[in-house]
Design a protein around this motif. Structure first.
Motif, PDB file in Angstrom:
ATOM      1  N   MET A   1      18.500 -26.966 109.228  1.00 33.54           N
ATOM      2  CA  MET A   1      17.242 -26.319 109.509  1.00 33.54           C
ATOM      3  C   MET A   1      16.767 -25.632 108.235  1.00 33.54           C
ATOM      4  SD  MET A   1      16.039 -23.256 112.143  1.00 33.54           S
ATOM      5  CE  MET A   1      17.622 -22.790 112.643  1.00 33.54           C
ATOM      6  N   SER A   2      15.487 -25.751 107.972  1.00 32.70           N
ATOM      7  CA  SER A   2      14.906 -25.006 106.865  1.00 32.70           C
ATOM      8  C   SER A   2      13.577 -24.437 107.333  1.00 32.70           C
ATOM      9  CB  SER A   2      14.727 -25.896 105.636  1.00 32.70           C
ATOM     10  OG  SER A   2      13.516 -26.587 105.671  1.00 32.70           O
ATOM     11  N   LEU A   3      13.361 -23.180 107.010  1.00 33.01           N
ATOM     12  CA  LEU A   3      12.137 -22.499 107.398  1.00 33.01           C
ATOM     13  C   LEU A   3      11.387 -22.050 106.154  1.00 33.01           C
ATOM     14  CD1 LEU A   3      13.596 -20.168 110.176  1.00 33.01           C
ATOM     15  CD2 LEU A   3      12.296 -22.257 110.530  1.00 33.01           C
ATOM     16  N   LYS A   4      10.080 -22.150 106.215  1.00 36.07           N
ATOM     17  CA  LYS A   4       9.244 -21.607 105.150  1.00 36.07           C
ATOM     18  C   LYS A   4       8.684 -20.297 105.672  1.00 36.07           C
ATOM     19  CE  LYS A   4       5.241 -22.616 102.297  1.00 36.07           C
ATOM     20  NZ  LYS A   4       3.916 -22.295 102.810  1.00 36.07           N
ATOM     21  N   ILE A   5       8.776 -19.254 104.856  1.00 33.00           N
ATOM     22  CA  ILE A   5       8.324 -17.931 105.271  1.00 33.00           C
ATOM     23  C   ILE A   5       7.177 -17.490 104.372  1.00 33.00           C
ATOM     24  CG2 ILE A   5       9.018 -15.516 105.623  1.00 33.00           C
ATOM     25  CD1 ILE A   5      11.966 -16.882 105.612  1.00 33.00           C
ATOM     26  N   ASP A   6       6.046 -17.152 104.993  1.00 29.54           N
ATOM     27  CA  ASP A   6       4.888 -16.630 104.267  1.00 29.54           C
ATOM     28  C   ASP A   6       4.612 -15.208 104.753  1.00 29.54           C
ATOM     29  OD1 ASP A   6       4.143 -18.951 102.706  1.00 29.54           O
ATOM     30  OD2 ASP A   6       3.554 -19.874 104.615  1.00 29.54           O
ATOM     31  N   LEU A   7       4.772 -14.244 103.855  1.00 26.83           N
ATOM     32  CA  LEU A   7       4.542 -12.851 104.192  1.00 26.83           C
ATOM     33  C   LEU A   7       3.046 -12.588 104.269  1.00 26.83           C
ATOM     34  CD1 LEU A   7       5.813 -10.051 104.692  1.00 26.83           C
ATOM     35  CD2 LEU A   7       5.717  -9.679 102.223  1.00 26.83           C
ATOM     36  N   ILE A   8       2.589 -12.059 105.394  1.00 25.11           N
ATOM     37  CA  ILE A   8       1.181 -11.753 105.613  1.00 25.11           C
ATOM     38  C   ILE A   8       0.926 -10.263 105.368  1.00 25.11           C
ATOM     39  CG2 ILE A   8      -0.734 -11.812 107.280  1.00 25.11           C
ATOM     40  CD1 ILE A   8       0.472 -14.607 106.465  1.00 25.11           C
ATOM     41  N   LYS A   9       1.797  -9.404 105.907  1.00 22.18           N
ATOM     42  CA  LYS A   9       1.619  -7.954 105.789  1.00 22.18           C
ATOM     43  C   LYS A   9       2.983  -7.285 105.681  1.00 22.18           C
ATOM     44  CE  LYS A   9       0.897  -5.168 109.351  1.00 22.18           C
ATOM     45  NZ  LYS A   9       0.317  -4.516 110.516  1.00 22.18           N
ATOM     46  N   ASP A  10       3.088  -6.291 104.809  1.00 15.35           N
ATOM     47  CA  ASP A  10       4.289  -5.467 104.673  1.00 15.35           C
ATOM     48  C   ASP A  10       3.816  -4.026 104.525  1.00 15.35           C
ATOM     49  OD1 ASP A  10       6.657  -4.201 104.095  1.00 15.35           O
ATOM     50  OD2 ASP A  10       7.177  -5.471 102.392  1.00 15.35           O
ATOM     51  N   GLN A  11       3.744  -3.320 105.650  1.00 15.70           N
ATOM     52  CA  GLN A  11       3.190  -1.968 105.673  1.00 15.70           C
ATOM     53  C   GLN A  11       4.293  -0.933 105.855  1.00 15.70           C
ATOM     54  OE1 GLN A  11       0.638  -1.258 109.015  1.00 15.70           O
ATOM     55  NE2 GLN A  11       0.052   0.789 108.339  1.00 15.70           N
ATOM     56  N   LEU A  12       4.341   0.049 104.979  1.00 15.52           N
ATOM     57  CA  LEU A  12       5.298   1.142 105.084  1.00 15.52           C
ATOM     58  C   LEU A  12       4.846   2.084 106.194  1.00 15.52           C
ATOM     59  CD1 LEU A  12       7.806   2.564 103.830  1.00 15.52           C
ATOM     60  CD2 LEU A  12       6.186   3.828 102.399  1.00 15.52           C
ATOM     61  N   LEU A  13       5.718   2.260 107.207  1.00 15.70           N
ATOM     62  CA  LEU A  13       5.399   3.168 108.311  1.00 15.70           C
ATOM     63  C   LEU A  13       6.026   4.539 108.104  1.00 15.70           C
ATOM     64  CD1 LEU A  13       5.872   0.791 111.382  1.00 15.70           C
ATOM     65  CD2 LEU A  13       3.743   1.439 110.230  1.00 15.70           C
ATOM     66  N   SER A  14       7.227   4.545 107.525  1.00 19.22           N
ATOM     67  CA  SER A  14       7.926   5.818 107.310  1.00 19.22           C
ATOM     68  C   SER A  14       8.906   5.670 106.159  1.00 19.22           C
ATOM     69  CB  SER A  14       8.681   6.230 108.579  1.00 19.22           C
ATOM     70  OG  SER A  14       9.441   7.399 108.345  1.00 19.22           O
ATOM     71  N   ASP A  15       8.986   6.697 105.360  1.00 19.18           N
ATOM     72  CA  ASP A  15       9.961   6.778 104.275  1.00 19.18           C
ATOM     73  C   ASP A  15      10.576   8.175 104.316  1.00 19.18           C
ATOM     74  OD1 ASP A  15      11.493   6.294 102.069  1.00 19.18           O
ATOM     75  OD2 ASP A  15       9.845   6.266 100.639  1.00 19.18           O
ATOM     76  N   ASN A  16      10.881   8.621 105.547  1.00 15.75           N
ATOM     77  CA  ASN A  16      11.367   9.972 105.759  1.00 15.75           C
ATOM     78  C   ASN A  16      12.845  10.081 105.407  1.00 15.75           C
ATOM     79  OD1 ASN A  16      11.601  12.621 106.591  1.00 15.75           O
ATOM     80  ND2 ASN A  16      11.752  12.105 108.746  1.00 15.75           N
ATOM     81  N   TYR A  17      13.701   9.549 106.228  1.00 10.00           N
ATOM     82  CA  TYR A  17      15.142   9.573 105.974  1.00 10.00           C
ATOM     83  C   TYR A  17      15.595   8.185 105.526  1.00 10.00           C
ATOM     84  CZ  TYR A  17      20.024  10.921 106.668  1.00 10.00           C
ATOM     85  OH  TYR A  17      21.343  11.191 106.491  1.00 10.00           O
ATOM     86  N   PHE A  18      15.092   7.180 106.220  1.00  9.91           N
ATOM     87  CA  PHE A  18      15.270   5.781 105.855  1.00  9.91           C
ATOM     88  C   PHE A  18      13.884   5.151 105.807  1.00  9.91           C
ATOM     89  CE2 PHE A  18      19.297   6.716 108.238  1.00  9.91           C
ATOM     90  CZ  PHE A  18      20.112   6.777 107.118  1.00  9.91           C
ATOM     91  N   VAL A  19      13.806   3.844 105.603  1.00  5.80           N
ATOM     92  CA  VAL A  19      12.505   3.179 105.445  1.00  5.80           C
ATOM     93  C   VAL A  19      12.223   2.304 106.669  1.00  5.80           C
ATOM     94  CG1 VAL A  19      11.191   1.543 104.046  1.00  5.80           C
ATOM     95  CG2 VAL A  19      12.721   3.188 102.935  1.00  5.80           C
ATOM     96  N   LEU A  20      11.064   2.507 107.256  1.00  8.01           N
ATOM     97  CA  LEU A  20      10.607   1.699 108.385  1.00  8.01           C
ATOM     98  C   LEU A  20       9.346   0.966 107.958  1.00  8.01           C
ATOM     99  CD1 LEU A  20      10.855   0.845 111.371  1.00  8.01           C
ATOM    100  CD2 LEU A  20       9.476   2.858 111.947  1.00  8.01           C
ATOM    101  N   ARG A  21       9.371  -0.363 108.101  1.00 12.54           N
ATOM    102  CA  ARG A  21       8.246  -1.205 107.697  1.00 12.54           C
ATOM    103  C   ARG A  21       7.725  -1.990 108.899  1.00 12.54           C
ATOM    104  NH1 ARG A  21       9.345  -0.766 102.326  1.00 12.54           N
ATOM    105  NH2 ARG A  21       7.574  -1.885 101.506  1.00 12.54           N
ATOM    106  N   ASN A  22       6.415  -2.236 108.870  1.00 14.82           N
ATOM    107  CA  ASN A  22       5.784  -3.128 109.831  1.00 14.82           C
ATOM    108  C   ASN A  22       5.449  -4.396 109.072  1.00 14.82           C
ATOM    109  OD1 ASN A  22       3.406  -4.448 111.108  1.00 14.82           O
ATOM    110  ND2 ASN A  22       3.712  -2.841 112.622  1.00 14.82           N
ATOM    111  N   MET A  23       6.006  -5.516 109.520  1.00 18.81           N
ATOM    112  CA  MET A  23       5.844  -6.769 108.784  1.00 18.81           C
ATOM    113  C   MET A  23       5.232  -7.845 109.678  1.00 18.81           C
ATOM    114  SD  MET A  23       9.395  -6.790 106.638  1.00 18.81           S
ATOM    115  CE  MET A  23       8.773  -7.856 105.342  1.00 18.81           C
TER     116      MET A  23
END
Length: 191
Positions: free
Chosen positions: A1-23
């Motif tokens: 199996m091979s998948l092609k991945i195209d990133l559309i959005k990478d939004q930082l939601l929080s960088d308080n203690y750890f990092v939370l992203r909306n992708m």
């Protein structure tokens, strides 16, 4: 199996203690079909854990500490019994587990053996945990342990068979600890 991945959005939601992203990303499957995924990804860094064991006494050293996420998810007192562990920060995994062992349990172990590394919750957490075992003796006792700074840790030296029974009774429910105890059971090191 091979998948092609195209990133559309990478939004930082929080960088308080750890990092939370909306992708948002598109996955192109082998058959050419494109599927759009929207996910939150939690990056807490990578970690390492070590199970201290004594072959002669047939014991293991575990810790009990408050874990807020377990409390939020129904663990009434929030206390969890687990193998000592910590985030790597800028340390190599071997350095991390030696440091965590002395801080949390009070045992200064020099010989540690890596047994594997695992993603523990790959559906939404980036963390890769390095798993170690280390033989300890009473001579390795350097302090009472108990953690540092804001940690409140109880050190538990338990017979190995009792720890296995505690897993069966639901008293030990930490994934990394259960995995390490099962590894010790199947490895024959505690036979």
């Amino acid at each position: 199996m091979s998948l092609k991945i195209d990133l559309i959005k990478d939004q930082l939601l929080s960088d308080n203690y750890f990092v939370l992203r909306n992708m948002t990303y598109d996955l192109t499957r082998d058959n050419g079909e494109v599927v759009r995924h929207k996910r939150e990804v939690y990056d807490r860094g990578n970690g390492a854990t070590v199970l201290l064991y004594n072959r002669d006494k047939k014991t293991v050293v575990l810790i009990r500490q408050f874990r807020v996420a377990t409390w939020v998810n129904g663990n009434q007192d929030g206390l969890l019994i687990e193998a000592c562990a910590g985030l790597l920060d800028d340390d190599e995994p071997e350095v991390c587990v030696r440091k965590e062992a002395i801080e949390e349990t009070g045992f200064a172990v020099s010989e540690v053996r890596k047994v594997f590394e695992l993603y523990m919750s790959p559906g939404g957490v980036t963390e890769l945990i390095h798993f170690f075992i280390a033989e300890y003796s009473d001579d390795h006792r350097a302090s009472a342990g108990g953690g540092v700074e804001d940690e409140e840790i109880e050190v538990l030296e338990l017979p190995f068979n009792q720890a296995l029974e505690m897993v069966k009774r639901g008293e030990i429910r930490d994934g990394k600890t259960v995995i390490l105890l099962q590894y010790m059971l199947t490895s024959g090191l505690m036979a």
